[in-house]
Design a protein around this motif. Structure first.
Motif, short mmCIF file in Angstrom:
data_model
loop_
_atom_site.label_atom_id
_atom_site.label_comp_id
_atom_site.label_asym_id
_atom_site.label_seq_id
_atom_site.Cartn_x
_atom_site.Cartn_y
_atom_site.Cartn_z
N GLN A 1 46.34 52.13 53.15
CA GLN A 1 45.87 53.32 52.46
C GLN A 1 44.87 54.07 53.32
O GLN A 1 44.01 53.45 53.98
CB GLN A 1 45.19 52.92 51.15
CG GLN A 1 46.13 52.20 50.19
CD GLN A 1 45.44 51.81 48.92
OE1 GLN A 1 44.25 52.07 48.76
NE2 GLN A 1 46.16 51.19 48.01
N THR B 1 44.32 44.63 51.19
CA THR B 1 44.45 43.63 50.14
C THR B 1 45.22 42.40 50.60
O THR B 1 45.14 41.34 49.95
CB THR B 1 45.14 44.24 48.91
OG1 THR B 1 46.40 44.82 49.34
CG2 THR B 1 44.30 45.34 48.30
N TYR C 1 38.08 45.16 50.19
CA TYR C 1 39.44 45.16 50.74
C TYR C 1 40.35 46.11 49.98
O TYR C 1 41.23 46.74 50.58
CB TYR C 1 40.01 43.73 50.69
CG TYR C 1 39.42 42.81 51.73
CD1 TYR C 1 39.02 43.30 52.98
CD2 TYR C 1 39.24 41.45 51.48
CE1 TYR C 1 38.46 42.46 53.93
CE2 TYR C 1 38.67 40.61 52.43
CZ TYR C 1 38.29 41.12 53.65
OH TYR C 1 37.75 40.29 54.59
N GLN C 2 40.15 46.24 48.67
CA GLN C 2 40.93 47.21 47.90
C GLN C 2 40.60 48.64 48.31
O GLN C 2 41.48 49.50 48.37
CB GLN C 2 40.68 47.02 46.41
CG GLN C 2 41.26 45.73 45.84
CD GLN C 2 40.88 45.50 44.40
OE1 GLN C 2 40.18 46.34 43.80
NE2 GLN C 2 41.33 44.39 43.82
N GLU D 1 36.61 41.53 47.34
CA GLU D 1 37.86 42.07 46.81
C GLU D 1 37.81 43.59 46.67
O GLU D 1 38.75 44.28 47.05
CB GLU D 1 38.14 41.43 45.45
CG GLU D 1 38.52 39.95 45.53
CD GLU D 1 38.73 39.35 44.17
OE1 GLU D 1 38.51 40.08 43.17
OE2 GLU D 1 39.12 38.16 44.09
N ARG D 2 36.71 44.10 46.18
CA ARG D 2 36.59 45.56 46.04
C ARG D 2 36.58 46.25 47.39
O ARG D 2 37.14 47.33 47.55
CB ARG D 2 35.33 45.90 45.26
CG ARG D 2 35.34 45.42 43.82
CD ARG D 2 34.25 46.05 43.01
NE ARG D 2 34.43 47.50 42.92
CZ ARG D 2 33.60 48.32 42.28
NH1 ARG D 2 32.53 47.81 41.70
NH2 ARG D 2 33.82 49.59 42.24
#
Length: 274
Positions: A176, A124, A118-119, A115-116
């Motif tokens: 991003q 995400t 992909y963030q 998760e971190r």
């Protein structure tokens, strides 16, 4: 009982000898001959007593040794059975611990790292389960058989209302921009002055080496770590001996950070806060 039996055997064995001697020496039997005869009888009794006692003790010791060996075999079998049961219990306990504690903990840790990641990379959307394309249309087709009794106008209106949400497709989120890592300074030659060699020991087991000037900013170590694939949000640097996190403050040089000689730094994963 055994002593009485032995004594009876001795007397019975001595009676024939006594009768034989008396039959031979009755005409000239004197006191001396009588004592000699008694001495022979007692000597024979003593000899038989010795033989029987030795034989009896030998049989008893043989019997006791066999009993001891049998008991030892039974004890050994019992101990093997107990050890086997204990090993099976420990193995089952360890497998339950791995299945119920270690495996879920590793899966949760891997999920948090994913998760971190992909963030950080702006992906995400990969964390969502998504929706099946054409699901609404399939629902309409499945319900067509149940609405055959309705009028064509109502059926067309219902189809149009069901398809309207499919037209409003939200635009995809803009990715991003990834964090750009500054270029590393040019590596000085090994013969230059004020040069130190820094080695990075990675979690994968590989060791990377590079030369830097002592006057270089300590930030180049973190940039180097990011370039080889270990982001600063997940990993950090620590010294080998004494083992402690490497402090990198803005404006510090390598010499200010304590790197004045050839040094080995460890790339370690940061502890995740719950």
């Amino acid at each position: 009982m055994a002593s009485r039996g032995v004594l009876g055997i001795f007397i019975l064995s001595a009676v024939p000898i006594l009768c034989l001697e008396l039959r031979r020496g009755i005409p000239s039997l004197g006191i001396k001959d009588f004592f000699l005869l008694c001495g022979r009888i007692f000597f024979l009794l003593a000899l038989l007593t010795l033989v029987i006692s030795v034989t009896t003790s030998w049989f008893n010791s043989l019997k006791s040794s066999q009993v001891c060996l049998k008991e030892e075999d039974e004890n050994e079998k019992r101990q093997k059975l107990v050890r086997k049961q204990q090993q099976e219990a420990q193995g089952e306990k360890a497998s339950r611990y791995v299945e119920n504690v270690l495996k879920p903990r590793q899966e949760m840790k891997l999920k948090k790292l994913q998760e971190r990641f992909y963030q950080m990379t702006g992906e995400t959307w990969k964390l969502s389960s998504g929706h099946k394309l054409g699901g609404e249309e399939d629902l309409v087709l499945d319900n067509a058989s149940h609405t055959s009794s309705e009028t064509p106008g109502r059926e067309a209106a219902r189809r149009r209302n069901l398809r309207e949400p499919l037209k409003a497709v939200p635009p995809p989120a803009a990715a991003q921009p990834q964090e750009e890592v500054p270029d590393l300074p040019e590596e000085p030659s090994a013969t230059a002055e004020e040069v130190v060699t820094v080695a990075l020991r990675c979690p994968s087991g590989s060791v990377l080496r590079r030369r830097f000037l002592k006057s270089c900013s300590a930030q180049v170590l973190l940039n180097w770590m990011v370039r080889v694939g270990y982001h600063t949000s997940l990993y950090g640097l620590s010294t080998s001996f004494p083992r402690k996190p490497l402090e990198v403050v803005g404006g510090w040089s390598l010499e200010d950070a304590g790197i004045t000689t050839d040094t080995v730094l460890n790339v370690e994963e940061k502890e995740q806060s719950n």
